[in-house]
Design a protein around this motif. Structure first.
Motif, PDB file in Angstrom:
ATOM      1  N   THR A 118       0.839  -1.190   0.000  1.00  0.00           N
ATOM      2  CA  THR A 118       0.000   0.000   0.000  1.00  0.00           C
ATOM      3  C   THR A 118       0.874   1.239   0.000  1.00  0.00           C
ATOM      4  O   THR A 118       2.007   1.213   0.484  1.00  0.00           O
ATOM      5  N   VAL A 119       0.327   2.324  -0.547  1.00  0.00           N
ATOM      6  CA  VAL A 119       1.056   3.589  -0.595  1.00  0.00           C
ATOM      7  C   VAL A 119       0.078   4.721  -0.294  1.00  0.00           C
ATOM      8  O   VAL A 119      -1.060   4.732  -0.777  1.00  0.00           O
ATOM      9  N   GLU A 137      -2.010  -0.166  -9.959  1.00  0.00           N
ATOM     10  CA  GLU A 137      -3.135   0.091  -9.047  1.00  0.00           C
ATOM     11  C   GLU A 137      -4.145  -1.043  -9.130  1.00  0.00           C
ATOM     12  O   GLU A 137      -4.399  -1.602 -10.201  1.00  0.00           O
ATOM     13  N   THR A 138      -4.727  -1.372  -7.988  1.00  0.00           N
ATOM     14  CA  THR A 138      -5.777  -2.396  -7.958  1.00  0.00           C
ATOM     15  C   THR A 138      -7.168  -1.795  -7.868  1.00  0.00           C
ATOM     16  O   THR A 138      -8.156  -2.496  -8.097  1.00  0.00           O
ATOM     17  N   GLY A 139      -7.250  -0.513  -7.507  1.00  0.00           N
ATOM     18  CA  GLY A 139      -8.545   0.107  -7.286  1.00  0.00           C
ATOM     19  C   GLY A 139      -9.050  -0.050  -5.864  1.00  0.00           C
ATOM     20  O   GLY A 139     -10.110   0.469  -5.511  1.00  0.00           O
ATOM     21  N   VAL A 147      -3.898   0.287  -2.611  1.00  0.00           N
ATOM     22  CA  VAL A 147      -3.291  -1.029  -2.791  1.00  0.00           C
ATOM     23  C   VAL A 147      -2.736  -1.140  -4.213  1.00  0.00           C
ATOM     24  O   VAL A 147      -3.435  -0.860  -5.191  1.00  0.00           O
ATOM     25  N   MET A 148      -1.464  -1.541  -4.298  1.00  0.00           N
ATOM     26  CA  MET A 148      -0.834  -1.792  -5.592  1.00  0.00           C
ATOM     27  C   MET A 148      -0.355  -3.241  -5.627  1.00  0.00           C
ATOM     28  O   MET A 148      -0.082  -3.832  -4.576  1.00  0.00           O
ATOM     29  N   LYS A 149      -0.239  -3.806  -6.816  1.00  0.00           N
ATOM     30  CA  LYS A 149       0.172  -5.207  -6.946  1.00  0.00           C
ATOM     31  C   LYS A 149       1.220  -5.348  -8.037  1.00  0.00           C
ATOM     32  O   LYS A 149       1.287  -4.564  -8.982  1.00  0.00           O
TER      33      LYS A 149
END
Length: 306
Positions: A118-119, A137-139, A147-149
């Motif tokens: 997360t950022v 980005e995951t939304g 949340v990023m993946k």
């Protein structure tokens, strides 16, 4: 760059607590103390495990990073609490540490297909770093944290990193303390797969006999582990061989193994020692290594106690 991720332990935890970002960044990342507290509190659920690491360049600690995961999942592998100390920023340590963490996660958890983090919405520098490494980005959001993946299978930066083994690891001779840390970490890893009623089953069981002068005439050293006993050493002084002392010691170990509800006893011996002796006592050869040592054989035996 001589960078290494080392577990946070009783020797370096206080130094890790001193790691902190600049005043402007303090709302973007939790303090190291908060990250370490998660290991005990488990705010994300009992199934989540946390592994804290200090980031070193040479012998100097420059930051902190933590891995949180759920075993046997494909996408529940998280990077938490990541920070580079304020005085060490701007030197490329952030990218290097992230790449080492990603590579380590892949090597330790083959089922991992996706790594998440997360950022903070205002932490544009960090988001740019993550994006450059392939995070998307995951939304999904946790409050002000996005949340990023990262798809570790297709990411080109990770593939490039993985093709250069020298950039992944630093291999050094271990001190006794470092060797103990390796052993301790493996024990902790093993415990995740061992039945709960067996996890505490570890005990050294060493027996000996003395002659009429009080001198050691023979003995057996063994270890009770989980659901077996492993005989490490069985020795009888030459003066007392052939009198049944070895048999008595081995029988006593078998009695103890049955009392502890062991499934089997295992041991190894050389061709110039006592393979015939163990066969006489019901042990079965499971394998042998030729020319070990040169000109001899190394035997491995097991005796099931069902």
């Amino acid at each position: 760059m001589d960078m290494e991720l080392k577990p946070v332990n009783r020797k370096n935890w206080e130094e890790a607590l001193a790691m902190q970002v600049s005043v402007q960044q303090q709302g973007f990342v939790p303090a190291v103390a908060v990250s370490l507290a998660k290991i005990y509190i488990k705010p994300d659920g009992d199934e989540v495990e946390y592994l804290p690491f200090a980031i070193y360049v040479g012998n100097r600690m420059v930051g902190f990073i933590m891995h949180a995961y759920e075993m046997n999942s494909s996408d529940m592998y998280w990077i938490n609490g990541f920070l580079i100390d304020a005085g060490e920023q701007g030197k490329g340590y952030g990218k290097a540490a992230l790449l080492q963490m990603i590579t380590w996660i892949q090597s330790q958890f083959p089922p991992c297909e996706e790594i998440r983090l997360t950022v903070h919405k205002d932490n544009l520098i960090a988001k740019n770093l993550y994006s450059n490494l392939g995070f998307v980005e995951t939304g999904n959001w946790f409050g002000d944290e996005e949340v990023m993946k990262l798809n570790v299978q297709s990411n080109q930066e990770v593939k490039r990193r993985g093709s250069d083994p020298l950039s992944q690891i630093n291999i050094n001779r271990s001190s006794p303390e470092e060797a103990l840390a390796v052993r301790t970490n493996l024990i902790q890893f093993n415990a995740r797969f061992i039945a709960e009623d067996l996890q505490q089953n570890y005990e050294e069981i060493n027996l000996h006999i003395k002659d009429e002068f009080g001198e050691i005439a023979g003995g057996i050293n063994s270890v009770f582990c989980w659901n077996w006993i492993e005989v490490d050493i069985l020795w009888i002084d030459d003066r007392y061989r052939g009198r049944g002392y070895g048999s008595r010691l081995l029988q006593e170990i078998e009695t103890i193994a049955r009392e502890k509800q062991c499934t089997f006893i295992k041991l190894n011996t050389f061709s110039f020692q006592a393979p015939a002796f163990y066969r006489k006592h019901g042990f079965q050869e499971i394998t042998r290594i030729e020319d070990a040592p040169r000109g001899h054989q190394h035997y491995y035996f097991v005796k099931y106690l069902a």
